[in-house]
Structures are given as structure tokens and as C-alpha cells.
Design an enzyme around this catalytic site. Structure first.
Site, mmCIF file in Angstrom:
data_model
loop_
_atom_site.group_PDB
_atom_site.id
_atom_site.type_symbol
_atom_site.label_atom_id
_atom_site.label_comp_id
_atom_site.label_asym_id
_atom_site.label_seq_id
_atom_site.Cartn_x
_atom_site.Cartn_y
_atom_site.Cartn_z
ATOM 1 C CG HIS A 203 -2.053 0.932 1.101
ATOM 2 N ND1 HIS A 203 -1.964 2.273 1.383
ATOM 3 C CD2 HIS A 203 -3.318 0.711 0.675
ATOM 4 C CE1 HIS A 203 -3.130 2.838 1.133
ATOM 5 N NE2 HIS A 203 -3.968 1.922 0.709
ATOM 6 C CG ASP B 174 -8.659 -4.136 -2.936
ATOM 7 O OD1 ASP B 174 -9.858 -3.986 -2.639
ATOM 8 O OD2 ASP B 174 -7.971 -3.269 -3.488
HETATM 9 N N1 ACO Z 1 4.172 -7.651 -4.885
HETATM 10 C C1 ACO Z 1 5.528 -7.656 -5.019
HETATM 11 N N2 ACO Z 1 6.310 -6.571 -4.851
HETATM 12 C C2 ACO Z 1 5.707 -5.407 -4.500
HETATM 13 C C3 ACO Z 1 4.309 -5.339 -4.327
HETATM 14 C C4 ACO Z 1 3.534 -6.511 -4.529
HETATM 15 N N3 ACO Z 1 2.208 -6.484 -4.390
HETATM 16 N N4 ACO Z 1 3.970 -4.067 -3.994
HETATM 17 C C5 ACO Z 1 5.116 -3.371 -3.946
HETATM 18 N N5 ACO Z 1 6.169 -4.181 -4.250
HETATM 19 C C6 ACO Z 1 7.590 -3.806 -4.235
HETATM 20 C C7 ACO Z 1 7.958 -2.954 -5.447
HETATM 21 O O1 ACO Z 1 8.395 -3.750 -6.532
HETATM 22 C C8 ACO Z 1 9.040 -2.076 -4.862
HETATM 23 O O2 ACO Z 1 10.227 -2.844 -4.782
HETATM 24 P P1 ACO Z 1 11.679 -2.123 -4.973
HETATM 25 O O3 ACO Z 1 11.781 -1.154 -3.833
HETATM 26 O O4 ACO Z 1 12.652 -3.254 -4.903
HETATM 27 O O5 ACO Z 1 11.633 -1.459 -6.325
HETATM 28 C C9 ACO Z 1 8.597 -1.810 -3.431
HETATM 29 O O6 ACO Z 1 7.798 -2.965 -3.088
HETATM 30 C C10 ACO Z 1 7.770 -0.548 -3.257
HETATM 31 O O7 ACO Z 1 6.645 -0.603 -4.153
HETATM 32 P P2 ACO Z 1 6.125 0.617 -5.008
HETATM 33 O O8 ACO Z 1 5.395 0.081 -6.197
HETATM 34 O O9 ACO Z 1 7.215 1.592 -5.219
HETATM 35 O O10 ACO Z 1 5.101 1.249 -3.966
HETATM 36 P P3 ACO Z 1 3.906 2.207 -4.326
HETATM 37 O O11 ACO Z 1 3.573 2.906 -3.071
HETATM 38 O O12 ACO Z 1 4.229 3.035 -5.526
HETATM 39 O O13 ACO Z 1 2.733 1.196 -4.767
HETATM 40 C C11 ACO Z 1 0.885 -0.288 -4.649
HETATM 41 C C12 ACO Z 1 1.711 0.773 -3.905
HETATM 42 C C13 ACO Z 1 0.455 0.240 -6.028
HETATM 43 C C14 ACO Z 1 -0.380 -0.562 -3.838
HETATM 44 C C15 ACO Z 1 1.737 -1.578 -4.810
HETATM 45 O O14 ACO Z 1 2.072 -2.082 -3.530
HETATM 46 C C16 ACO Z 1 1.040 -2.654 -5.624
HETATM 47 O O15 ACO Z 1 1.136 -2.656 -6.859
HETATM 48 N N6 ACO Z 1 0.287 -3.595 -4.965
HETATM 49 C C17 ACO Z 1 -0.468 -4.604 -5.678
HETATM 50 C C18 ACO Z 1 -1.799 -4.015 -6.184
HETATM 51 C C19 ACO Z 1 -2.774 -3.744 -5.070
HETATM 52 O O16 ACO Z 1 -3.025 -4.582 -4.207
HETATM 53 N N7 ACO Z 1 -3.406 -2.561 -5.121
HETATM 54 C C20 ACO Z 1 -4.446 -2.186 -4.154
HETATM 55 C C21 ACO Z 1 -3.941 -1.126 -3.242
HETATM 56 S S1 ACO Z 1 -5.172 -0.747 -2.026
HETATM 57 C C22 ACO Z 1 -6.272 0.184 -2.853
HETATM 58 O O17 ACO Z 1 -6.011 0.902 -3.753
HETATM 59 C C23 ACO Z 1 -7.626 0.065 -2.419
#
Ligand code: ACO
Length: 429
Positions: free
Chosen positions: A307, A364
Site C-alpha cells: 500500500h 482488497d
Molecule cells: N508484490 C511484489 N512486490 C511489490 C508489491 C507486490 N504487491 N507491492 C510493492 N512491491 C515492491 C515494489 O516492486 C518495490 O520494490 P523495490 O523497492 O525493490 O523497487 C517496493 O515494493 C515498493 O513498491 P512501489 O510500487 O514503489 O510502492 P507504491 O507505493 O508506488 O505502490 C501499490 C503501492 C500500487 C499498492 C503496490 O504495492 C502494488 O502494486 N500492490 C499490488 C496491487 C494492489 O493490491 N493494489 C491495491 C492497493 S489498495 C487500494 O487501492 C484500495
């Protein structure tokens, strides 16, 4: 003495005021930055940018706190109802009995949609994703209520638009499902409460009566409460930006629904179930998927994990996980997908990749399993989210209008070609 922040550019030092919120959150107010220095800030994804001050929702991602207007989400989920929470978000206070009776009476009586709108549903392909149908119908409402086009009209006109939206979204949502399965639509009925009415429109058939199960009704009400607002997320920021141009409320929330659809935002609830089904089809082993999620060359991510703001735990996920067990037990459902979800959570939460990045299950991760148990099809999950989030979008739009916020218009740092003369086609290589 009030706190200030200093920025040094070359030899010059510029001072900016520090703003402190009621929960001691701090921001550097850079409203005058460009005028004073000629510089702008660059913050892709707005990870450090406060777009507004707001008194609607407080969220502390480090401590896993979420409160609507000061009330903890745990208490609201346990003791309140969705319509009461909607009122709280939109008007800032819990309603008195008289206010609540008026509010529910009005919403109950605005659930019908114009008969001409029925034709819209038939015009979409039968396999249309219900989120596309929902967003289109939300903006279509503006064509039936042209008096809503001016967002600065007196409060009673705005209140009517708000009640219409909350009432009609459930009918639009249920009809988008009926259309997708080729069944006749079911009209709303005033004898039901908000969630019963929605479930009846979803599951009642000309061939069979439907009696809403109180366990399902309560679980749905709770899910809608948990989704009702989440301060400046992607869809809410979209609503505020669209509304800041003085576009009408219907178009602002339709844009919010479009933003919500993406799998990185509200579309994640659908994506979680599809992912778990894939894992199940693949034999159920977890390690392969953990390895894929960690591989930077593989686009796979564990959906429902991570998140932007919560870096400890998502308090909504904690409530939903418990409710998931309760609902499945009470309904006597044994869903192997729930077992897979629990295994995946356990494996991920003991893996250093997820621990070091503070990646936890979000709202979710478990909500889709409850929706499945209710009989709601996977493609409808994000529509359910939109129904829940609608009061939050409305509240944030209303606040933005009341605060007379300027049109949302970020700047950029240009990195393209510098000026060059036009090249005729014959001379291009
Ligand atoms: N699975 C694997 N790796 C992940 C995940 C995941 N679900 N989420 C984040 N990471 C990793 C990224 O690759 C990144 O790694 P790095 O630092 O080595 O590059 C690190 O964790 C940080 O992630 P970011 O994408 O930079 O974080 P951001 O805050 O931009 O994204 C997000 C948050 C979009 C929710 C992300 O965690 C994600 O894509 N999750 C999966 C989709 C999801 O569940 N979305 C619902 C969110 S809740 C909502 O909107 C109601």
C-alpha cells in the site's frame, strides 16, 4: 515562534511556513515557492505532496490508524451502518435520529432510475465489464438532471444530487450485473434497507423469490463502511481534480470510478481472486509465485499486497480477514481459495523481501473472498468498491468546492527536444 522551513538555492535562503494538522502531521507550505524562487518541486506519484488540507479522514500508515471525522474505523465497522457513515463523511457529524430518518427516507425514494436509462444497459455488449457500464451510467445521470450542472448552486440542489447518486448507484450496479448475464432487471423496492435492496436487485429472479440473508446483509454493510473513504487516494484525487474545473458532481464521480478500475487501485480485489484461482489451477504451490513477485523482470505482483500509505498493517484488512472467517462459517461455505490466501499471506509475511519493503495484505486481499461467498461475481468486485467509496468521493468533492480550491493543474520539468525548425516530409529520414 511558528516553525519554518528553509531552502537554500545558491547563496540565497528562502523561508516557508510549516503547517501542522490536528493530529500533528507536518507540511512545508510551498504555495509561494515558484513566485519566490522560480523553482518547482518534482514528486512523481505525489509520494510526498499534500494536495489539500482536509477534515474528513485521518490516516496514519505507520501505526495503522484510520478514522472518519475522528471516529475509529473499528468502531464504525462494528456499530454503525453504511448510510450513517455516508452521512458522517458528507456532513461531518453523525446524524441525529431525525436527520438519519430524513436521509434514509430520501435515499430509499430515489433508487429508481429513469426508464430511458434502461436502454443504455441493453446497448452495451453482453460481456461488457460492469465497471465500464457503471462509469458510463454515472456520467449519464448528468444528462437527466441538468440542474446539477452548476456545482455552486444552493445547498438543497447539491443535497438532492448527493442523495440521487447514493440511491441510484446501487440500481445501476445491480442492473449492470443483470445485463451481463442477460437476465431481466429487478426494480428497487422501498420495503428494503440499502443493502437488502441491492442484494434483491442482484439476485431476485422472475422465477424465484429472494430473501436477503441477514448475515450477508450485515457483511455487505460492513464492507461498504470499510471502503467509504481513504483520504487522497488515486480515485479521490481524480474526483477532486475533475471537480476543481467546476465540472458537475456526476462527471467527477464517474471519473473517480474510472480511476478506481485499475488493478493497482480498486481493481485489485478482482485481480486477487484471479491470481488465487491461477495459483490453484497451477497446483497450489506458493514458492513459484513468491519468486515471480520478487523478480524485477517479471511483471507479476502479489495482488492485494502493499500500500502506498500503510507501512505496518491496513486496519481495514484486519477487520475484513476476521469478518471473512465469520461470514464463511455462518454461511457454511468452505472455500479453498480462502485457504490459499491464508497460505500466501503466511509465506509472504515471513519472506525478507516483503518484510523489508513493509508489504502487508491490504483491504482488497480478503474482501473478494467475502464477495464470492455472497455470490457476487468476480467482475463485480470493483463495482462493489465504487458503491462503498461513493460517499467519500462526494465528501471530498463537497469539501473542495466549499474551500474554493483552485483548479488542479500540476507543473512539469520538460525533458524533450529543444526548439528546432519544421522538417518537410520529403527530407525526413
Ligand atoms: N508484490 C511484489 N512486490 C511489490 C508489491 C507486490 N504487491 N507491492 C510493492 N512491491 C515492491 C515494489 O516492486 C518495490 O520494490 P523495490 O523497492 O525493490 O523497487 C517496493 O515494493 C515498493 O513498491 P512501489 O510500487 O514503489 O510502492 P507504491 O507505493 O508506488 O505502490 C501499490 C503501492 C500500487 C499498492 C503496490 O504495492 C502494488 O502494486 N500492490 C499490488 C496491487 C494492489 O493490491 N493494489 C491495491 C492497493 S489498495 C487500494 O487501492 C484500495
Amino acid at each position: 515562534m511558528s516553525e519554518t522551513a528553509k531552502i537554500q538555492l545558491g547563496d540565497e535562503i528562502f523561508e516557508f511556513p510549516v503547517i501542522t494538522g490536528t493530529e500533528n502531521e507536518k507540511a512545508i507550505d510551498i504555495t509561494t515557492l515558484r513566485a519566490k524562487t522560480g523553482y518547482i518541486t518534482l514528486d512523481s506519484g505525489y509520494k510526498n505532496t499534500g494536495a489539500t488540507t482536509s477534515s474528513i479522514t485521518f490516516l496514519n500508515g505507520e501505526e495503522g490508524i484510520l478514522r472518519y471525522s475522528g471516529y475509529p474505523i473499528e468502531q464504525l465497522a462494528e456499530k454503525s451502518t453504511f448510510l450513517e457513515v455516508a452521512y458522517l463523511l458528507i456532513y461531518g457529524e453523525l446524524p441525529t435520529k431525525a436527520q438519519f430518518d430524513h436521509w434514509t427516507h430520501k435515499i430509499t425514494r430515489h433508487t429508481l432510475i429513469h426508464e430511458d436509462m434502461k436502454d443504455f444497459f441493453g446497448a452495451f455488449p453482453s460481456k461488457a465489464h460492469p465497471m465500464g457500464v457503471l462509469a458510463s451510467n454515472l456520467i449519464s445521470l448528468s444528462t437527466f438532471y441538468p440542474e446539477s450542472l452548476d456545482p455552486d448552486r444552493e445547498d438543497s440542489a447539491v443535497d438532492l444530487t448527493i442523495m440521487r447518486l447514493i440511491a441510484k448507484i446501487s440500481t445501476i450496479a445491480a442492473w449492470s450485473y443483470k445485463n451481463s448475464v442477460g437476465h431481466p432487471v429487478v426494480y428497487p423496492h422501498n420495503k428494503y434497507n440499502y443493502c437488502e435492496n441491492f442484494l434483491n436487485m442482484m439476485f431476485s429472479m422472475p422465477t424465484e423469490d429472494y430473501e436477503p440473508d441477514p448475515v450477508v446483509v450485515r457483511a455487505l454493510d460492513q464492507l461498504l463502511i470499510l471502503h467509504a473513504d481513504h483520504e487522497q487516494n488515486c480515485s479521490t484525487s481524480t474526483v477532486r481534480i475533475v471537480g476543481s474545473s467546476k465540472a458537475n458532481l456526476y462527471s467527477a464521480v464517474a471519473a473517480g470510478a474510472a480511476a478506481l478500475w485499475g488493478p493497482l487501485h480498486g481493481g485489485a480485489n478482482q485481480a486477487v481472486i484471479e491470481m488465487l484461482e491461477n495459483i490453484q489451477r497451477d497446483g497450489g504451490g506458493m514458492q513459484k509465485w513468491i519468486v515471480k513477485a520478487k523478480d524485477k523482470d517479471d511483471p507479476f505482483r502479489i495482488m492485494g499486497f502493499g500500500h502506498r500509505v500503510y507501512k505496518n498493517f491496513d486496519p481495514r484488512a484486519t477487520i475484513i480477514k476476521k469478518s471473512c472467517d465469520d461470514v464463511l462459517n455462518k454461511l457454511g461455505i468452505n472455500d479453498p481459495i480462502l485457504e490459499l490466501a491464508k497460505q500466501l499471506e503466511e509465506v509472504a509475511l515471513s519472506d525478507d523481501y516483503f518484510i523489508s519493503r513493509s508489504l502487508y495484505p491490504n483491504v482488497d486481499f480478503y474482501s473478494g473472498i467475502i464477495y464470492r461467498a455472497m455470490g457476487i461475481p468476480t467482475q463485480m468486485f470493483t463495482v462493489m468498491f465504487a458503491m462503498g467509496r461513493l460517499p467519500g468521493w462526494i465528501a471530498q468533492w463537497k469539501e473542495m468546492i466549499a474551500n474554493k480550491e483552485p483548479i488542479g493543474r500540476p507543473r512539469q520539468i520538460y525533458t524533450g527536444a529543444t526548439e528546432r525548425p519544421y522538417v518537410p516530409m520529403a527530407k525526413r529520414k
